[in-house]
Design a protein around this motif. Structure first.
Motif, short mmCIF file in Angstrom:
data_model
loop_
_atom_site.label_atom_id
_atom_site.label_comp_id
_atom_site.label_asym_id
_atom_site.label_seq_id
_atom_site.Cartn_x
_atom_site.Cartn_y
_atom_site.Cartn_z
N GLY A 15 1.02 -1.27 0.01
CA GLY A 15 0.15 0.09 0.24
C GLY A 15 1.01 1.36 0.01
N SER A 16 0.68 2.44 0.10
CA SER A 16 0.77 3.74 0.47
C SER A 16 -0.12 4.69 1.09
N LEU A 17 0.91 5.57 1.57
CA LEU A 17 1.36 6.58 2.97
C LEU A 17 1.90 7.46 1.79
N ARG A 18 1.05 9.20 2.45
CA ARG A 18 1.40 10.12 2.44
C ARG A 18 1.75 10.95 3.49
N LEU A 19 3.11 11.28 3.63
CA LEU A 19 3.26 12.42 5.64
C LEU A 19 3.54 13.40 4.87
N SER A 20 3.28 14.84 5.66
CA SER A 20 3.19 15.80 5.57
C SER A 20 3.66 16.46 6.69
N CYS A 21 4.79 17.54 6.80
CA CYS A 21 5.42 18.26 7.86
C CYS A 21 5.21 19.41 7.30
N GLY A 25 7.30 29.02 12.07
CA GLY A 25 7.94 30.07 12.79
C GLY A 25 9.54 31.06 12.13
N ASN A 26 10.25 30.69 12.44
CA ASN A 26 11.29 31.75 11.78
C ASN A 26 12.13 31.02 11.04
N ILE A 27 11.45 30.51 9.54
CA ILE A 27 11.95 30.51 8.84
C ILE A 27 13.61 31.17 7.41
N PHE A 28 14.26 30.32 7.45
CA PHE A 28 15.17 31.00 6.36
C PHE A 28 14.95 30.18 4.80
N SER A 29 15.46 31.08 4.29
CA SER A 29 14.75 30.92 2.58
C SER A 29 15.45 29.13 2.29
N ILE A 30 17.26 29.26 2.21
CA ILE A 30 18.07 28.43 2.33
C ILE A 30 17.98 27.27 3.92
N ASN A 31 17.28 26.56 3.06
CA ASN A 31 16.85 25.13 4.21
C ASN A 31 17.53 23.92 3.98
N VAL A 32 17.14 22.98 4.55
CA VAL A 32 17.08 21.83 4.50
C VAL A 32 15.90 20.54 5.10
N ALA A 73 6.41 27.05 -0.99
CA ALA A 73 5.43 28.62 -0.55
C ALA A 73 4.53 28.07 0.63
N LYS A 74 4.85 26.76 0.83
CA LYS A 74 3.31 26.53 2.37
C LYS A 74 4.50 26.12 3.38
N ASN A 75 5.93 25.78 3.39
CA ASN A 75 7.07 25.72 3.94
C ASN A 75 6.41 23.98 4.46
N THR A 76 6.50 23.69 3.86
CA THR A 76 5.68 22.10 3.95
C THR A 76 6.77 20.99 2.91
N VAL A 77 7.31 20.27 3.31
CA VAL A 77 7.67 18.84 2.91
C VAL A 77 7.13 17.14 2.79
#
Length: 117
Positions: A15-21, A25-32, A73-77
């Motif tokens: 089967g399949s699942l999709r995780l979201s995160c 807060g104080n987010i910098f544009s250059i990130n991992v 744009a949503k700061n989501t992975v």
């Protein structure tokens, strides 16, 4: 910085699942941003990472089955998990680090993925 993960659950093998995160807060544009997993009795290990520059990488055991993506744009992975196996059962944690704090990793609360055989 806070990370809120969701999407775990119980699924049958194959089967399949999709995780979201979502990071807030104080987010910098250059990130991992990435995903780690920790199975019972084992250490936390890397599953996949995505950089703000567009690069991605995944551990060999999930290549071809899991796909990491992000919406800056949503700061989501996201972690799309297909062809799940019982050995994928673990708590999955999202992680975030930025260029201004390269040695500090922020963690989400973890979401449990259980794959039944």
């Amino acid at each position: 910085v806070q990370l809120q993960a969701s999407g775990g659950g119980l699924v049958q093998a194959g089967g399949s699942l999709r995780l979201s995160c979502t990071v807030s807060g104080n987010i910098f544009s250059i990130n991992v941003m990435g995903w780690y997993c920790q199975a019972p009795g084992k250490e936390r290990e890397l599953v996949a990472v995505s950089t703000s520059g567009g690069s991605t990488n995944a551990t060999d055991s999930v290549k071809g089955r899991f796909t990491i993506s992000r919406d800056n744009a949503k700061n989501t992975v996201y972690l799309q998990m297909n062809s799940l196996k019982p050995e994928d059962t673990a708590v999955y944690y999202c992680a975030y680090l930025n260029i201004c704090e390269p040695t500090h990793t922020y963690w989400g609360q973890g979401t449990l993925v259980t794959v039944s055989s």
